[in-house]
Design a protein around this motif. Structure first.
Motif, mmCIF file in Angstrom:
data_model
loop_
_atom_site.group_PDB
_atom_site.id
_atom_site.type_symbol
_atom_site.label_atom_id
_atom_site.label_comp_id
_atom_site.label_asym_id
_atom_site.label_seq_id
_atom_site.Cartn_x
_atom_site.Cartn_y
_atom_site.Cartn_z
ATOM 1 N N LYS A 22 0.843 -1.185 0.000
ATOM 2 C CA LYS A 22 0.000 0.000 0.000
ATOM 3 C C LYS A 22 0.884 1.243 0.000
ATOM 4 O O LYS A 22 1.992 1.204 0.539
ATOM 5 C CB LYS A 22 -0.915 0.032 1.229
ATOM 6 N N PRO A 23 0.397 2.366 -0.563
ATOM 7 C CA PRO A 23 1.181 3.598 -0.522
ATOM 8 C C PRO A 23 1.400 4.073 0.920
ATOM 9 O O PRO A 23 0.559 3.845 1.793
ATOM 10 C CB PRO A 23 0.317 4.599 -1.295
ATOM 11 N N VAL A 24 2.517 4.746 1.141
ATOM 12 C CA VAL A 24 2.860 5.254 2.474
ATOM 13 C C VAL A 24 1.722 6.086 3.061
ATOM 14 O O VAL A 24 1.359 5.935 4.233
ATOM 15 C CB VAL A 24 4.163 6.087 2.406
ATOM 16 N N GLY A 92 2.186 12.930 6.982
ATOM 17 C CA GLY A 92 1.858 11.879 6.026
ATOM 18 C C GLY A 92 2.905 10.803 5.887
ATOM 19 O O GLY A 92 2.625 9.707 5.387
ATOM 20 N N ASP A 93 4.143 11.104 6.348
ATOM 21 C CA ASP A 93 5.223 10.127 6.215
ATOM 22 C C ASP A 93 5.468 9.363 7.519
ATOM 23 O O ASP A 93 6.557 8.879 7.784
ATOM 24 C CB ASP A 93 6.510 10.814 5.763
ATOM 25 N N GLU A 94 4.408 9.259 8.359
ATOM 26 C CA GLU A 94 4.518 8.577 9.659
ATOM 27 C C GLU A 94 3.610 7.341 9.690
ATOM 28 O O GLU A 94 2.620 7.294 10.446
ATOM 29 C CB GLU A 94 4.122 9.535 10.787
ATOM 30 N N PRO A 95 3.920 6.309 8.905
ATOM 31 C CA PRO A 95 3.029 5.132 8.852
ATOM 32 C C PRO A 95 3.010 4.310 10.133
ATOM 33 O O PRO A 95 2.139 3.448 10.296
ATOM 34 C CB PRO A 95 3.603 4.318 7.686
ATOM 35 N N GLU A 222 10.152 7.786 10.341
ATOM 36 C CA GLU A 222 9.637 8.849 9.474
ATOM 37 C C GLU A 222 10.325 8.713 8.123
ATOM 38 O O GLU A 222 11.547 8.625 8.055
ATOM 39 C CB GLU A 222 9.927 10.211 10.087
ATOM 40 N N ILE A 223 9.555 8.725 7.060
ATOM 41 C CA ILE A 223 10.116 8.444 5.740
ATOM 42 C C ILE A 223 10.479 9.757 5.054
ATOM 43 O O ILE A 223 9.658 10.385 4.373
ATOM 44 C CB ILE A 223 9.133 7.601 4.901
ATOM 45 N N ASP A 224 11.722 10.175 5.250
ATOM 46 C CA ASP A 224 12.236 11.402 4.637
ATOM 47 C C ASP A 224 13.104 11.119 3.413
ATOM 48 O O ASP A 224 13.271 11.990 2.556
ATOM 49 C CB ASP A 224 13.073 12.196 5.646
ATOM 50 N N THR A 225 13.675 9.918 3.348
ATOM 51 C CA THR A 225 14.633 9.582 2.293
ATOM 52 C C THR A 225 14.364 8.160 1.785
ATOM 53 O O THR A 225 13.668 7.384 2.452
ATOM 54 C CB THR A 225 16.078 9.636 2.838
ATOM 55 N N PRO A 226 14.916 7.793 0.632
ATOM 56 C CA PRO A 226 14.780 6.405 0.161
ATOM 57 C C PRO A 226 15.339 5.393 1.162
ATOM 58 O O PRO A 226 14.813 4.279 1.281
ATOM 59 C CB PRO A 226 15.594 6.408 -1.146
ATOM 60 N N ASP A 228 15.187 5.684 4.412
ATOM 61 C CA ASP A 228 14.144 5.524 5.430
ATOM 62 C C ASP A 228 13.066 4.555 4.956
ATOM 63 O O ASP A 228 12.537 3.748 5.745
ATOM 64 C CB ASP A 228 13.491 6.866 5.751
ATOM 65 N N LEU A 229 12.725 4.636 3.679
ATOM 66 C CA LEU A 229 11.704 3.743 3.135
ATOM 67 C C LEU A 229 12.158 2.284 3.228
ATOM 68 O O LEU A 229 11.368 1.396 3.581
ATOM 69 C CB LEU A 229 11.391 4.109 1.683
ATOM 70 N N LYS A 230 13.432 2.044 2.950
ATOM 71 C CA LYS A 230 13.953 0.683 3.068
ATOM 72 C C LYS A 230 13.865 0.184 4.506
ATOM 73 O O LYS A 230 13.512 -0.977 4.758
ATOM 74 C CB LYS A 230 15.399 0.644 2.574
ATOM 75 N N LYS A 231 14.176 1.066 5.465
ATOM 76 C CA LYS A 231 14.060 0.704 6.879
ATOM 77 C C LYS A 231 12.608 0.384 7.232
ATOM 78 O O LYS A 231 12.328 -0.576 7.960
ATOM 79 C CB LYS A 231 14.556 1.852 7.759
ATOM 80 N N ALA A 232 11.685 1.193 6.721
ATOM 81 C CA ALA A 232 10.266 0.990 7.014
ATOM 82 C C ALA A 232 9.776 -0.327 6.426
ATOM 83 O O ALA A 232 9.011 -1.063 7.062
ATOM 84 C CB ALA A 232 9.449 2.149 6.448
ATOM 85 N N GLN A 233 10.205 -0.627 5.199
ATOM 86 C CA GLN A 233 9.805 -1.885 4.572
ATOM 87 C C GLN A 233 10.305 -3.087 5.354
ATOM 88 O O GLN A 233 9.588 -4.073 5.561
ATOM 89 C CB GLN A 233 10.320 -1.925 3.127
ATOM 90 N N LYS A 234 11.532 -2.985 5.844
ATOM 91 C CA LYS A 234 12.117 -4.063 6.644
ATOM 92 C C LYS A 234 11.381 -4.200 7.977
ATOM 93 O O LYS A 234 11.059 -5.307 8.418
ATOM 94 C CB LYS A 234 13.598 -3.781 6.888
ATOM 95 N N ALA A 235 11.081 -3.060 8.614
ATOM 96 C CA ALA A 235 10.387 -3.081 9.908
ATOM 97 C C ALA A 235 8.974 -3.639 9.769
ATOM 98 O O ALA A 235 8.491 -4.346 10.652
ATOM 99 C CB ALA A 235 10.354 -1.674 10.496
ATOM 100 N N TRP A 236 8.318 -3.301 8.656
ATOM 101 C CA TRP A 236 6.944 -3.766 8.462
ATOM 102 C C TRP A 236 6.888 -5.291 8.361
ATOM 103 O O TRP A 236 5.973 -5.922 8.872
ATOM 104 C CB TRP A 236 6.333 -3.131 7.211
ATOM 105 N N LYS A 237 7.893 -5.852 7.722
ATOM 106 C CA LYS A 237 7.943 -7.313 7.600
ATOM 107 C C LYS A 237 8.145 -7.970 8.959
ATOM 108 O O LYS A 237 7.690 -9.076 9.190
ATOM 109 C CB LYS A 237 9.081 -7.715 6.648
#
Length: 237
Positions: A22-24, A92-95, A222-226, A228-237
């Protein structure tokens, strides 16, 4: 209220990046709704793509009429005609937005019987030196009652004596405002300190508003950079 700007300077279109299917921005919206703390949750955006993404999933969204430089201005336009007292701003970048942290900022106004506090916001203790020195991480210093003294992208306080006991706090992008403070913000011009640091919270301080900071132990991402997005994807898993 979740301000959602499509063209982020550091990471364009970050709110539409995929996070576990899903989108951030949708992840953030659903996290805020799932806290069950609010009468209504809105995404306020300048983007038709973001607007359509939220509405398609049964959410509430508002299209901004004007161009805005910051989230407070965007929210102020959206709530101007609404009969509300307290507005909570989730970035908006705080999933990973959580109920406990939001309850903390809302409790500030429950306890403020004399209505002396204009805003409440969150801070979390940080110890990683790289994060302390990272300009993308906004730091905050407070007085002995946890009212904000200043926000900066620089390390504050500066450790002149290299004291290992120096405590640093990161400012997390969640606010609760009295509507009156928000209306004041959008009509008052930006001053030098805010313009220098590019931190909208400073405008409230420059005009004498009281910001009560609430410490939380929830770090989140908080997703400020690419990266950060990688960290979020890893954490979500």
């Amino acid at each position: 209220m979740i301000p959602a700007r499509y063209a982020a300077s550091r990471f364009p279109a970050k709110l539409m990046q995929d996070l576990a299917g899903k989108p951030v921005i949708l992840r953030t919206y659903q996290a805020a709704v799932h806290t069950k703390l609010f009468d209504e949750v809105y995404v306020v955006t300048d983007s038709q793509v973001i607007y359509d993404t939220i509405v398609r999933e049964g959410g509430l969204a508002i299209m901004s009429v004007k161009e805005h430089d910051c989230g407070s201005d965007r929210i102020a336009e959206a709530v101007m005609q609404m009969d509300v007292d307290i507005i909570v701003n989730v970035q908006g970048d705080e999933p990973f937005t959580d109920r406990e942290s939001l309850e903390g900022v809302m409790q500030v106004f429950e306890d403020d019987v004399h209505k002396e506090i204009d805003l409440a916001s969150l801070m979390v203790k940080i110890t990683d030196e790289e994060e302390i020195n990272n300009p993308n991480t906004v730091k905050v210093i407070v007085d002995n009652r946890d009212f904000a003294l200043y926000f900066s992208r620089s390390p504050i306080p500066y450790p002149r004596a290299k004291n290992k006991d120096t405590v640093y706090y990161k400012h997390k992008g969640i606010y609760a405002f009295r509507k009156s403070a928000l209306m004041d913000f959008q009509r008052l011009p930006m001053l030098q300190l805010e313009a220098t640091e590019k931190i909208e919270a400073i405008r409230y301080l420059e005009y004498g508003k009281k910001i009560k900071m609430v410490e939380t132990n929830v770090q989140g991402i908080e997703i400020d950079t690419p990266e950060d997005l990688k960290k979020a994807q890893k954490a979500w898993k």
